[in-house]
Enzyme design. Structure first.
Site, PDB file in Angstrom:
ATOM      1  CE  LYS A   1      -4.173   1.850   2.148  1.00 45.82           C
ATOM      2  NZ  LYS A   1      -4.925   2.165   0.945  1.00 45.82           N
TER       3      LYS A   1
HETATM    4  N1  PMP Z   1      -7.345  -1.604  -3.201  1.00 46.57           N
HETATM    5  C1  PMP Z   1      -6.842  -0.370  -3.048  1.00 46.57           C
HETATM    6  C2  PMP Z   1      -6.046   0.228  -4.158  1.00 46.57           C
HETATM    7  C3  PMP Z   1      -7.081   0.341  -1.872  1.00 46.57           C
HETATM    8  O1  PMP Z   1      -6.602   1.576  -1.718  1.00 46.57           O
HETATM    9  C4  PMP Z   1      -7.875  -0.237  -0.855  1.00 46.57           C
HETATM   10  C5  PMP Z   1      -8.167   0.523   0.396  1.00 46.57           C
HETATM   11  N2  PMP Z   1      -7.124   0.358   1.339  1.00 46.57           N
HETATM   12  C6  PMP Z   1      -8.370  -1.532  -1.055  1.00 46.57           C
HETATM   13  C7  PMP Z   1      -8.091  -2.189  -2.248  1.00 46.57           C
HETATM   14  C8  PMP Z   1      -9.172  -2.223   0.013  1.00 46.57           C
HETATM   15  O2  PMP Z   1      -8.334  -2.542   1.081  1.00 46.57           O
HETATM   16  P1  PMP Z   1      -8.893  -2.646   2.581  1.00 46.57           P
HETATM   17  O3  PMP Z   1     -10.087  -3.500   2.505  1.00 46.57           O
HETATM   18  O4  PMP Z   1      -7.780  -3.283   3.315  1.00 46.57           O
HETATM   19  O5  PMP Z   1      -9.206  -1.266   3.025  1.00 46.57           O
END
Ligand code: PMP
Length: 296
Positions: free
Chosen positions: A158
């Site tokens: 991330k």
């Molecule tokens: N993909 C991306 C590109 C994101 O930014 C997010 C949000 N964090 C997600 C998927 C979903 O991740 P999560 O469920 O861990 O928030």
């Protein structure tokens, strides 16, 4: 537009100390800003407790490692810092933003000895759970940009740099009146959205792309678990965009999106129904601290 984020009130955890919100600043010659040596998390606290806090802290540390740096705090310390931020700001229902970046000691491509900073901010963000409204579904466009080949970019981190194509894609979609955009991967298969993962339903089963070139969301994992508890089969597989015509329901998942039904993606149409509804409801129960205790 609301109050600018740098003008809010409260305290931010910054390199081990709580500092007044408006004093949590960095210098313009920060490596993280120039070279995107920066990773972050997006999390939510529900009723005073951060949902899946440790999983988010682990992912933050792992994202930093992928970018070749080590956050100088343990997972337990990061978990404690997040809870402190929620408690001290009195924000039981909040969005949390931990962010870690390389500092200013060297400002070139190489910066292996730069200080690694960590900050954690949180702001009020209640979850608006109105099934009737959510079941209308959002409208999404198809993004021009594709998620990069994992050999081209650190696709599973991330990492801030990966959001460049997300911001451009989301702006283009919004200018056309859409809420978001679905992105394909480097091989033209369905991947995810600009900040959420995607699921489709067909004949009582769920289908979702294999998360090997985009962020495997913690909400995605939660929804797979919840579907399992309901006996709903989840098939993780390669999905081509042409297949969208054969799916009846579609929803996206993410910390911010939670479980959000989708009515439209470019030329494809969906009818949010029983599967969206049951997973939205189960997710809303799961995130509550008492829901989590009951399930444990
Ligand atoms: N993909 C991306 C590109 C994101 O930014 C997010 C949000 N964090 C997600 C998927 C979903 O991740 P999560 O469920 O861990 O928030």
């Amino acid at each position: 537009m609301g109050v600018s984020f740098d003008k809010l009130d409260g305290v931010i955890w910054f390199d081990g100390k709580l500092v007044p919100w408006q004093e949590a600043n960095v210098h313009v010659l920060t490596h993280g800003l120039h070279y995107a040596s920066c990773v972050f998390e997006g999390e939510r606290a529900y009723d005073g407790t951060v949902f899946r806090s440790t999983e988010h802290s682990l992912r933050l540390k792992a994202s930093a490692n992928i970018l070749d740096f080590e956050i100088p705090y343990s997972v337990a310390e990061i978990d404690a810092a997040k809870q402190l931020v929620v408690d001290r700001n009195d924000l039981p229902n909040a969005y949390l933003r931990p962010v870690a970046w390389r500092g200013s000691e060297m400002l070139g491509v190489a910066a292996s000895n730069n200080f690694i900073h960590l900050a954690i901010a949180a702001w009020d963000w209640p979850s608006y759970f109105d099934p009737a409204v959510k079941l209308r579904g959002i409208r999404m466009d198809l993004a021009d940009y594709r998620r990069p080949d994992p050999r081209t970019a650190p696709a599973l981190a991330k990492a801030s740099g990966l959001y460049m194509i997300c911001t451009i894609s989301k702006h283009r979609a919004e200018r056309k009146g859409y809420t978001d955009a679905m992105m394909l991967d480097w091989e033209g298969r369905v991947a995810e959205c600009t900040a959420a993962n995607i699921f489709f339903a067909q004949d009582g089963k769920l289908h979702t792309p294999i998360a090997d070139c985009f962020l495997p969301g913690i909400t995605r994992a939660t929804v797979i678990e919840l579907a399992g508890r309901r006996g709903i089969e989840v098939v993780e597989r390669r999905i081509m965009p042409e297949e969208l015509a054969g799916f009846s329901e579609c929803f996206i998942t993410g910390t911010a999106a939670e479980v959000t039904p989708v009515a439209e993606i470019a030329q494809w149409r969906f009818k949010p129904g029983a599967i969206c509804e049951v997973l939205m409801t189960d997710f809303a129960a799961e995130v509550q601290p008492k829901g989590r205790q009951a399930a444990a």
